[in-house]
Write a protein that holds these residues in place. Structure first.
Motif, short mmCIF file in Angstrom:
data_model
loop_
_atom_site.label_atom_id
_atom_site.label_comp_id
_atom_site.label_asym_id
_atom_site.label_seq_id
_atom_site.Cartn_x
_atom_site.Cartn_y
_atom_site.Cartn_z
N ARG A 41 49.08 51.06 23.88
CA ARG A 41 49.33 49.97 24.84
C ARG A 41 48.12 49.72 25.71
N THR A 42 47.40 50.78 26.04
CA THR A 42 46.19 50.63 26.85
C THR A 42 45.13 49.85 26.09
N THR A 48 43.12 42.42 25.27
CA THR A 48 43.63 41.12 25.71
C THR A 48 42.97 40.68 27.00
N LEU A 49 42.80 41.60 27.94
CA LEU A 49 42.17 41.29 29.22
C LEU A 49 40.73 40.83 29.01
N VAL A 50 39.97 41.56 28.22
CA VAL A 50 38.57 41.21 27.98
C VAL A 50 38.46 39.86 27.27
N ALA A 51 39.33 39.62 26.29
CA ALA A 51 39.28 38.34 25.56
C ALA A 51 39.57 37.17 26.49
N ALA A 52 40.57 37.31 27.36
CA ALA A 52 40.90 36.22 28.29
C ALA A 52 39.79 36.00 29.31
N ILE A 53 39.19 37.08 29.80
CA ILE A 53 38.10 36.94 30.78
C ILE A 53 36.88 36.30 30.14
N GLU A 54 36.54 36.70 28.93
CA GLU A 54 35.39 36.10 28.24
C GLU A 54 35.64 34.62 27.95
N PRO A 91 37.91 37.73 47.51
CA PRO A 91 36.92 36.66 47.37
C PRO A 91 35.56 37.00 47.97
N ALA A 92 35.53 37.77 49.05
CA ALA A 92 34.25 38.10 49.67
C ALA A 92 33.36 38.91 48.74
N MET A 93 33.96 39.76 47.92
CA MET A 93 33.20 40.57 46.97
C MET A 93 33.19 39.95 45.57
N ASN A 94 33.86 38.79 45.41
CA ASN A 94 33.93 38.10 44.12
C ASN A 94 34.50 39.03 43.06
N ARG A 95 35.65 39.64 43.38
CA ARG A 95 36.22 40.70 42.56
C ARG A 95 37.72 40.51 42.36
N VAL A 96 38.19 40.81 41.14
CA VAL A 96 39.61 40.81 40.83
C VAL A 96 39.95 42.16 40.19
N VAL A 97 40.98 42.80 40.71
CA VAL A 97 41.45 44.07 40.14
C VAL A 97 42.82 43.81 39.54
N PHE A 98 42.97 44.10 38.25
CA PHE A 98 44.25 43.94 37.56
C PHE A 98 44.91 45.31 37.47
N TYR A 99 46.21 45.35 37.77
CA TYR A 99 46.96 46.59 37.74
C TYR A 99 47.74 46.67 36.43
N ARG A 100 47.33 47.59 35.58
CA ARG A 100 47.86 47.67 34.21
C ARG A 100 49.35 48.03 34.17
N LEU A 101 49.75 49.04 34.87
CA LEU A 101 51.15 49.49 34.77
C LEU A 101 52.16 48.46 35.28
N PRO A 102 51.95 47.82 36.42
CA PRO A 102 52.91 46.78 36.82
C PRO A 102 52.95 45.61 35.85
N ILE A 103 51.80 45.23 35.30
CA ILE A 103 51.80 44.11 34.35
C ILE A 103 52.56 44.50 33.09
N GLN A 104 52.36 45.70 32.59
CA GLN A 104 53.00 46.10 31.35
C GLN A 104 54.46 46.48 31.52
N ARG A 105 54.79 47.17 32.58
CA ARG A 105 56.13 47.75 32.67
C ARG A 105 57.11 47.00 33.55
N LEU A 106 56.60 46.26 34.54
CA LEU A 106 57.52 45.59 35.45
C LEU A 106 57.73 44.12 35.11
N SER A 107 57.03 43.62 34.12
CA SER A 107 57.20 42.23 33.71
C SER A 107 58.42 42.14 32.81
N ARG A 108 59.27 41.19 33.12
CA ARG A 108 60.48 41.03 32.32
C ARG A 108 60.21 40.01 31.22
#
Length: 148
Positions: A41-42, A48-54, A91-108
């Motif tokens: 799953r990781t 998927t994350l890298v493909a969407a970002i690219e 936005p100040a650091m121009n950074r986005v952090v994605f949280y893997r476990l909530p996206i994978q496990r808490l999404s219905r």
């Protein structure tokens, strides 16, 4: 009948060197030595994350050229009234952090298969990048959704 007493203490069992039950030897990987390892799953999440970002970097090279995208297991705390965040934008650091476990496990998901999991990950990437750029997620790739 008398019982024999053991004079020496039993030796402690050594754990952590692999499984050697009943003299069968240490277990090998499930795919064998000549096949590639199974996808996890990781791995699916990262690909998927890298493909969407690219894809989005190709559409928005100036805006996302110096952006930093990171993956973390989960947020440090729960936001009252919102719940567990799926991503965090700075936005100040121009950074986005994605949280893997909530996206994978808490999404219905209405169907829990690989396609719907990929769609959920891509949706979170689009929404996180849209928040970074202060745009609507539908405006990031308008030609992608035109089918006429």
């Amino acid at each position: 009948m008398s019982r024999s007493r053991r004079s020496a203490a039993p030796e402690p069992t050594v754990r952590g060197r692999g499984r050697d039950r009943h003299g069968r030897g240490i277990r090998s990987s499930a795919t064998g030595p000549f096949l590639p390892p199974l996808r996890t799953r990781t791995d699916l999440f990262d690909m998927t994350l890298v493909a969407a970002i690219e894809y989005l970097r190709g559409l928005w090279p100036q805006e996302l050229g110096k952006s930093v995208f990171e993956v973390a297991s989960g947020p440090l705390s729960v936001v009252p009234g919102v719940g567990v965040e799926r991503w965090m934008v700075t936005p100040a650091m121009n950074r986005v952090v994605f949280y893997r476990l909530p996206i994978q496990r808490l999404s219905r998901l209405h169907e829990n298969d690989e396609m719907h999991q990929r769609m959920m990950i891509e949706t979170c990437v689009f929404r996180g990048v849209a928040e970074l750029l202060d745009k609507d997620p539908w405006d990031l790739a308008p030609d992608r959704f035109r089918h006429f």
